[in-house]
Design a protein around this motif. Structure first.
Motif, PDB file in Angstrom:
ATOM      1  N   GLU A 418    -105.173 -18.492  81.934  1.00 23.67           N
ATOM      2  CA  GLU A 418    -105.796 -19.791  81.670  1.00 23.67           C
ATOM      3  C   GLU A 418    -106.527 -20.336  82.896  1.00 23.67           C
ATOM      4  OE1 GLU A 418    -103.467 -22.673  79.476  1.00 23.67           O
ATOM      5  OE2 GLU A 418    -101.960 -21.149  79.015  1.00 23.67           O
ATOM      6  N   ALA A 436    -111.423 -22.877  84.311  1.00 17.39           N
ATOM      7  CA  ALA A 436    -110.495 -23.689  83.532  1.00 17.39           C
ATOM      8  C   ALA A 436    -109.341 -24.184  84.411  1.00 17.39           C
ATOM      9  CB  ALA A 436    -109.930 -22.884  82.361  1.00 17.39           C
ATOM     10  N   SER A 437    -109.207 -23.582  85.590  1.00 17.28           N
ATOM     11  CA  SER A 437    -108.146 -23.953  86.525  1.00 17.28           C
ATOM     12  C   SER A 437    -108.406 -25.345  87.089  1.00 17.28           C
ATOM     13  CB  SER A 437    -108.085 -22.935  87.658  1.00 17.28           C
ATOM     14  OG  SER A 437    -107.249 -23.393  88.695  1.00 17.28           O
ATOM     15  N   SER A 490    -104.727 -19.931  88.000  1.00  9.92           N
ATOM     16  CA  SER A 490    -104.250 -20.171  86.639  1.00  9.92           C
ATOM     17  C   SER A 490    -104.567 -21.615  86.319  1.00  9.92           C
ATOM     18  CB  SER A 490    -102.753 -19.882  86.534  1.00  9.92           C
ATOM     19  OG  SER A 490    -102.020 -20.824  87.289  1.00  9.92           O
ATOM     20  N   LYS A 491    -104.051 -22.105  85.226  1.00 12.25           N
ATOM     21  CA  LYS A 491    -104.415 -23.461  84.822  1.00 12.25           C
ATOM     22  C   LYS A 491    -104.026 -24.492  85.886  1.00 12.25           C
ATOM     23  CE  LYS A 491    -103.891 -26.876  81.132  1.00 12.25           C
ATOM     24  NZ  LYS A 491    -103.286 -27.172  79.807  1.00 12.25           N
TER      25      LYS A 491
END
Length: 506
Positions: A418, A436-437, A490-491
């Motif tokens: 993500e 999207a991070s 990551s997110k």
């Protein structure tokens, strides 16, 4: 110990007038004195380790001193003048050498053996030994407060002994002495006298400086030289906080505790204190200008921000007076070329040098590592490449993707989940719009801020962010630094390793 290559003057413990029942406790205090803050600071500044300063304890007969003091067989500030300096106070001499008392001063012509100058100070207290052991500071009788603590004949007798000691040891001497109640003279100690370099120019006559008011015109030259700095005022004998570098320390007394700051301050001025005190000896070792016994420095300089003073001329001016300052005068760093410095330098020669600067060079190998820095550099480069799967990307599926942007930064991304928008394929060109991070988007927002300029030469000009992150990387490794940077994202997580020259700044 005291009076060796470094004087350690006043840095160790002296226990006076010890009763028999207190002998062992007094003995313990002396070796323990090696580890007081002032002794440790002084030893560090001199560049000695603990093993190089063994401690011995001397137990000597106590003299019930009517008066005592210190004699210099040469004036440290004017060694060519053939003049001897004698300082004298009532009672025990510790009150003089610890800087807490003002002394009578006798200047003796060493060639003609006659007194050419005499200054009688106000001596309102004296240190005495108690019958039961220990000492006490007591008030002087009014009749003796401004009376000479040493007669002219006694001063000349001291001077003759001083010349004999100077001839015997072959160098100028710093001698501690005492007179008992019967008028008998005792020579307690003789050690080499620290002599300062002779001034190359005469003192001359000071001109008026209309823009710099004269604040003080009084005091004794304890260590020659001129200095400028901000005033750091001590209202008590104990240091209450850190002393700024290159300050002028202004204190009530000439306490030997202040020796720990000699490698930091530019000058020293006191209200009271003798030019033959322990602190004066240390000031001369470090070539720190010192003006003692001004009587009023802590009051007069209380509200003054910065001063220029001449210890030789006993003058203190407000502000910076360039005409007085000697551009060649520098305080002395005694740590350089001392044993600890040489040992640390030898160790650093095996740690700090960096030879492996170019990963593309054939010497970039385990065999090419010549220092700890090389080992760290080599393993770091390989670890990062291995982490991102770049070492053998041709033989397996790539685990990272390259970012395309208008910022001159070669950046590979590894999505841990993500971190990038869904639905991207290996054919897609990855741009910042695909982030999207959350932390990566925040970081890139800073990168792309209008206030940051990425254009022009890249030679250490990748913007304020990169300059701060890569502080310490310089252009000595080529005109154009560069290389690959990496980000694990990551997110809610980001690990960003920015490559700049040969550095990875994470």
């Amino acid at each position: 110990g005291e009076d060796t290559e470094a004087s350690f003057a006043g840095q160790f413990e002296t226990v006076l007038n010890v009763a028999r029942e207190n002998l062992f406790e007094a003995y313990r205090q002396v070796p323990a004195g090696k580890y007081t803050p002032r002794a440790l600071f002084y030893r560090y500044q001199q560049g000695f380790d603990d093993r190089m300063t063994p401690m011995a304890v001397a137990a000597i007969r106590m003299i019930d001193s009517r008066s005592s003091g210190v004699m210099y067989t040469r004036d440290p500030g004017q060694p060519d003048a053939q003049q001897m300096k004698i300082s004298s106070i009532w009672g025990l001499g510790e009150h003089l050498v610890d800087g807490s008392g003002s002394a009578d001063q006798f200047v003796v012509d060493a060639l003609g053996m006659k007194i050419i100058n005499k200054t009688i100070s106000r001596k309102d207290r004296r240190l005495i030994g108690l019958p039961e052991g220990g000492t006490r500071l007591e008030a002087m009788p009014d009749a003796e407060i401004e009376t000479a603590s040493l007669s002219d004949d006694q001063a000349l007798q001291l001077a003759r002994y001083g010349l004999k000691l100077e001839a015997f040891f072959g160098s100028p001497q710093d001698i501690e002495w005492a007179l008992d109640e019967k008028g008998r003279l005792f020579l307690l100690q003789s050690r080499p006298l620290n002599i300062q370099e002779t001034r190359s120019e005469p003192l001359g006559i000071i001109s008026d400086f209309p823009d710099h008011p004269l604040l003080l015109k009084v005091g004794l030259n304890a260590s020659s030289g001129t200095a400028f700095g901000k005033v750091f005022l001590l209202g008590a004998e104990k240091v209450g906080g850190p002393i700024p570098e290159e300050a002028i320390l202004v204190a009530a007394t000439a306490s030997p505790d202040y020796a720990q700051w000699m490698g930091r301050i530019k000058g020293l001025i006191t209200d009271i204190g003798s030019t033959t005190s322990h602190l004066a000896s240390v000031a001369r070792e470090f070539k720190v200008p010192a003006l003692f016994n001004t009587g009023q420095a802590t009051r007069t300089l209380k509200e003054v921000a910065a001063i220029t003073f001449s210890a030789d001329r006993a003058l203190v001016f407000q502000g910076r007076v360039e005409a007085l300052l000697d551009p060649l005068h520098k305080t002395k760093n005694l740590f350089i070329d001392r044993p600890v410095h040489r040992r640390v330098r030898a160790v650093l020669d095996h740690i700090a040098p960096l030879k492996l600067t170019d990963p593309r060079s054939p010497s970039f190998s385990p065999q090419g590592c010549q220092s700890v820095h090389d080992l760290i550099r080599f393993t770091h480069e390989l670890a990062v490449k291995e982490m991102f799967g770049l070492a053998d990307a041709a033989d397996r599926k790539a685990v990272s993707v390259k970012l395309t942007s208008n910022i001159p930064l070669v950046l590979y991304l590894m999505d841990l989940g993500e971190g990038l928008k869904e639905g991207l394929s290996s054919c897609d060109k990855i741009t910042p719009d695909h982030f999207a991070s959350i932390p990566m988007k925040a970081l890139w927002k800073g990168f792309s801020h209008p206030g940051i300029t990425w254009s022009g030469s890249i030679n250490f000009d990748l913007g304020k962010f990169m300059t701060l992150m890569a502080m310490g990387a310089t252009s000595e490794f080529g005109e154009t630094p560069g290389g690959d940077s990496y980000a694990l994202l990551s997110k809610d997580y980001l690990n960003f390793s920015a490559k700049f020259g040969y550095h990875f700044a994470t």
